[in-house]
Design an enzyme around this catalytic site. Structure first.
Site, mmCIF file in Angstrom:
data_model
loop_
_atom_site.group_PDB
_atom_site.id
_atom_site.type_symbol
_atom_site.label_atom_id
_atom_site.label_comp_id
_atom_site.label_asym_id
_atom_site.label_seq_id
_atom_site.Cartn_x
_atom_site.Cartn_y
_atom_site.Cartn_z
ATOM 1 N N TYR A 256 0.846 -1.190 0.000
ATOM 2 C CA TYR A 256 0.000 0.000 0.000
ATOM 3 C C TYR A 256 0.885 1.245 0.000
ATOM 4 O O TYR A 256 1.866 1.327 0.748
ATOM 5 C CB TYR A 256 -0.900 0.026 1.243
ATOM 6 N N SER A 257 0.519 2.221 -0.843
ATOM 7 C CA SER A 257 1.248 3.489 -0.867
ATOM 8 C C SER A 257 1.048 4.212 0.454
ATOM 9 O O SER A 257 -0.064 4.304 0.963
ATOM 10 C CB SER A 257 0.737 4.372 -2.009
ATOM 11 N N CYS B 13 -0.609 8.006 -10.253
ATOM 12 C CA CYS B 13 -0.879 6.895 -9.340
ATOM 13 C C CYS B 13 -2.374 6.622 -9.286
ATOM 14 O O CYS B 13 -3.190 7.544 -9.238
ATOM 15 C CB CYS B 13 -0.356 7.218 -7.942
ATOM 16 N N GLU C 299 3.006 4.749 -10.867
ATOM 17 C CA GLU C 299 2.756 3.620 -9.964
ATOM 18 C C GLU C 299 1.265 3.301 -10.030
ATOM 19 O O GLU C 299 0.455 3.985 -9.420
ATOM 20 C CB GLU C 299 3.169 3.968 -8.543
ATOM 21 N N TYR D 45 -1.880 0.057 -10.263
ATOM 22 C CA TYR D 45 -2.116 -1.306 -9.732
ATOM 23 C C TYR D 45 -3.438 -1.838 -10.229
ATOM 24 O O TYR D 45 -4.249 -1.101 -10.799
ATOM 25 C CB TYR D 45 -2.087 -1.278 -8.200
#
Length: 378
Positions: A157-158, A336, A376, A378
């Site tokens: 997790y960021s 992101c 980044e 996901y």
């Protein structure tokens, strides 16, 4: 077999040329000069090494640089955004640190869809201290076992807090977590780790690994420009940047005074789904010369074609301003969020670049190589 004295002497004389030859071979190997000729006997090993190095430097200086195609866009390289002593993998999956949940609350307003929580963990007692910097991630190992009876694997997790933590004491880390839910064969499936985190109570122990990641680090340059493209919980690293830049107590503590321009493009389905919106609005009011906040609310706003407003539509609307910023070598772009946002952003950048006679397929790799394009998803 026996030899008489005369045969022994003649045999020895016959070997003299071989011995002399071997001497010159060794001499050539050990004392060969810069131009390939033998150096004098007084020529030391160190001198030989120095002369060879000097010759190599001279030869390198004589090589002409390869010419760049005049049609290719030129991208200047900014300083690589890697602060000194970036902590990496202080805690690994086999030896995680057990942090304590300090608080866990919803980030959504009335009328929002889904479930998104802000969760803070106390890192006191970690040895070595679980330090991190803005733009990194940590791993969480959910409690319990999977369907095969094995411990759950970690999920990354960021991080959503600055290196000083939300309370600025340097002993906490915060996450912005959306509960994953999807339909499968008529059933609603909940994500293992996201559900575990959204349901966890203050005081509970959680296994934490990391930190990891160098892709999303901020440049150290206080005058850098930062363009941020985020959807959903992809706002987590952007929050760390903006708090570091504009939160008064943070600015006072970190000694890093941001003087560049920051521009956040934030995508959400509803206004109620905008995360940390009040803080960002405050930063825009307090720092109008340094921060601009642009929202794309898909279910409430329309793009120029009358369709839903997505983040790529906002990028198209402001393409001229964005590319003017990108022309500055101090400008960095950060993206992101869900991986599905990449094609839309890429399409918008292709169109925007084309309007300026620039080939985006050529420019993007150059920005990446220059450490100015950070993604980044996901």
């Amino acid at each position: 077999m026996a030899y008489n004295q005369t045969e022994v002497v003649l045999g020895g004389i016959a070997h003299i040329p071989l011995i002399i030859g071997m001497f010159y071979v060794v001499k050539a190997l050990m004392y060969r000069g810069v131009d390939g000729k033998l150096a004098p006997f007084s020529f030391s090993y160190r001198e030989a090494a120095q002369r060879r190095t000097s010759a190599t430097d001279t030869a390198t200086a004589d090589v002409k640089p390869k010419k760049q195609s005049p049609s290719a866009p030129v991208v200047e390289t900014a300083s690589k955004p890697t602060p000194p002593a970036v902590p990496i993998n202080l805690y690994k999956p086999k030896t995680p640190f057990e942090g304590t949940v300090q608080e866990n609350y919803s980030l959504l307003k009335e009328g929002a869809t889904g479930r998104v929580n802000h969760i803070t963990f106390d890192l006191s007692g970690s040895d070595p201290h679980l330090s991190y910097v803005e733009g990194q991630s940590i791993g969480i190992i959910p409690a319990g076992e999977d369907a095969n009876g094995k411990p759950h694997k970690l999920r990354l997790y960021s991080i959503a807090s600055t290196r000083h933590g939300d309370n600025l004491e340097g002993k906490t880390v915060s996450l912005c977590v959306r509960q994953l839910q999807y339909e499968k064969e008529g059933q609603t499936i909940n994500g293992v780790c996201s559900t575990y985190l959204c349901n966890i109570n203050p005081g509970a122990k959680v296994k934490i690994t990391g930190p990891v990641g160098k892709e999303m680090l901020l440049p150290e340059d206080e005058d850098a420009n930062v363009i941020m493209l985020a959807t959903g919980t992809g706002i987590a690293p952007m929050r760390t940047y903006l708090r570091r830049m504009f939160e008064p107590a943070e600015r006072s503590k970190n000694g890093w005074k941001f003087g560049g321009k920051a521009w956040l493009f934030m995508g959400a389905p509803h206004t109620a789904n905008l995360l940390y919106d009040d803080d960002f609005e405050r930063y825009q009011r307090d720092f109008p010369d340094n921060f601009h906040y642009t929202k794309a609310i898909s279910r409430e706003q329309q793009n120029l074609k009358g369709g839903r407003m997505y983040i790529q539509d906002r990028v198209m609307e402001h393409s001229d301003e964005i590319f003017k910023m990108i022309e500055n070598p101090k400008t960095h772009v950060y993206m992101c969020g869900l991986k599905g946002m990449e094609p839309g952003i890429d399409e918008a950048m292709v169109a925007a670049a084309s309007a300026k006679g620039i080939d985006w397929a050529e420019l993007r790799p150059q920005l990446k190589k220059a450490h100015r394009w950070h993604v980044e998803t996901y």
